[in-house]
Design an enzyme around this catalytic site. Structure first.
Site, PDB file in Angstrom:
ATOM      1  N   ARG A 108       0.827  -1.214   0.000  1.00 36.05           N
ATOM      2  CA  ARG A 108       0.000   0.000   0.000  1.00 36.05           C
ATOM      3  C   ARG A 108       0.859   1.262   0.000  1.00 36.05           C
ATOM      4  NH1 ARG A 108      -3.020   1.933  -2.607  1.00 36.05           N
ATOM      5  NH2 ARG A 108      -4.081  -0.080  -2.537  1.00 36.05           N
ATOM      6  N   LYS A 125       3.497  38.661  -4.364  1.00 36.21           N
ATOM      7  CA  LYS A 125       2.082  38.379  -4.514  1.00 36.21           C
ATOM      8  C   LYS A 125       1.260  39.592  -4.075  1.00 36.21           C
ATOM      9  CE  LYS A 125       0.640  34.483  -4.959  1.00 36.21           C
ATOM     10  NZ  LYS A 125       0.071  33.799  -6.125  1.00 36.21           N
ATOM     11  N   GLU A 150       3.317  39.607  -9.310  1.00 38.98           N
ATOM     12  CA  GLU A 150       1.919  39.301  -9.624  1.00 38.98           C
ATOM     13  C   GLU A 150       1.106  40.590  -9.802  1.00 38.98           C
ATOM     14  OE1 GLU A 150      -0.741  36.227  -7.425  1.00 38.98           O
ATOM     15  OE2 GLU A 150      -1.241  38.190  -6.559  1.00 38.98           O
ATOM     16  N   ASP A 159      -2.392  37.474 -13.068  1.00 38.97           N
ATOM     17  CA  ASP A 159      -3.214  36.615 -12.213  1.00 38.97           C
ATOM     18  C   ASP A 159      -4.704  36.814 -12.465  1.00 38.97           C
ATOM     19  OD1 ASP A 159      -3.514  34.742 -10.001  1.00 38.97           O
ATOM     20  OD2 ASP A 159      -4.278  36.451  -8.857  1.00 38.97           O
ATOM     21  N   LYS A 200       1.580  24.600  -4.441  1.00 37.19           N
ATOM     22  CA  LYS A 200       0.373  23.948  -3.909  1.00 37.19           C
ATOM     23  C   LYS A 200       0.558  22.426  -3.952  1.00 37.19           C
ATOM     24  CE  LYS A 200      -2.490  27.836  -5.325  1.00 37.19           C
ATOM     25  NZ  LYS A 200      -3.567  28.336  -6.216  1.00 37.19           N
TER      26      LYS A 200
END
Length: 297
Positions: free
Chosen positions: A102, A169, A202, A223, A137
């Site tokens: 597994r 950002k 961004e 963005d 992410k």
């Protein structure tokens, strides 16, 4: 930022953590039901077509479960897989094969799934100048493996971590007092520390993009901008004397049905968070066949 070398150190740590989580040293079901001296062979197969990624991870898992287990990959990472194709041949103690099954499949199916989804995006933008990038992410603790799987699918890596490059950002820009102020602050930080790293800025509007260009930005992330606005920024870049030195990146809720139009605008890069946060695992199975002789110990 892309690397195609398998991250062996990260693989060792991830396999150790996963096996500890599974208490693999005390697999009571296998210990009580499978004869200790039984040898076996096994195959890992895919139930769907896709892209192979993470074959070395299988070897790492079984090396930690039982170094005597023999792992023979039948394909290489990056290979296209047909439905029902064998990825790995294994042989050794039946107990060891079952105990590690597994954990090995969990890693392999995730990595193959990421590579398969990445390949779909890469194929969707074929014929354009756009390259497909991943993001941060990723699953906590599995970033190196997730990003490696992206490269196996033909994609490229964005920054690996917070120290790898500057990425201004929306919140950085707001806290710094605007696009120009943020870019100038980063410039002062580089000068103060003696570091020179790539910087990505961004923006959400054409006006912000122009401001970033005028402030000296050489990598701009557009963005969640509509295709028409992206096209406008591409035209603005084309009219500048330093156009060849400027990278334009599209980002924000990129989907397979929207990525062809975005790539058609002329952007250089398209970053897709879904590659690592939403890729469906490739359905894999491991089937065991017991051997005719006792397992040597």
């Amino acid at each position: 930022m892309t690397t195609t070398e398998f991250p062996s150190a990260a693989a060792r740590a991830a396999a150790a953590a996963a096996l500890a989580e599974d208490t693999s040293g005390k697999d009571i079901t296998t210990e009580w039901s499978v004869p200790e001296d039984l040898a076996a062979t096994a195959e890992i197969r895919t139930r769907h077509s896709g892209i192979a990624a993470g074959l070395p991870m299988v070897a790492e898992v079984f090396a930690q479960v039982d170094p005597e287990v023999k792992v023979e990959p039948a394909v290489a990472d990056g290979a296209r897989l047909a439905d029902g194709q064998v990825l790995v041949h294994l042989s050794g103690s039946a107990r060891s094969l079952i105990t590690g099954e597994r954990t090995a499949l969990n890693f392999l199916q995730r990595m193959c799934g990421i590579a398969t989804l990445t390949d779909r995006y890469v194929q969707a933008v074929a014929g354009t100048r756009a390259r497909i990038l991943d993001t941060r992410k990723t699953a906590p603790g599995l970033r190196a493996l997730d990003k490696y799987a992206v490269t196996a699918g033909g994609g490229h890596n964005h920054r690996l971590d917070l120290a790898a490059m500057v990425l201004l950002k929306e919140n950085h820009i707001a806290a710094a007092g605007g696009v120009t102020a943020a870019i100038k602050a980063v410039g002062r930080g580089m000068a103060r520390t003696g570091q020179t790293v790539e910087s990505d800025v961004e923006v959400q509007t054409v006006t912000q993009a122009v401001e970033a260009l005028d402030a000296g930005a050489r990598w701009i992330m557009l963005d969640n901008m509509p295709v028409a606005d992206i096209e406008q920024v591409v035209k603005v870049r084309a009219g500048r004397a330093d156009a060849s030195r400027i990278l334009l990146e599209a980002s924000g809720t990129i989907r397979l049905d929207t990525v062809p139009a975005i790539a058609g605008t002329g952007v250089d890069l398209i970053s897709v968070g879904a590659l690592t946060h939403s890729a469906p695992a490739l359905d894999l199975t491991m089937l065991l066949t017991t051997g005719p002789v006792p397992c040597p110990r």
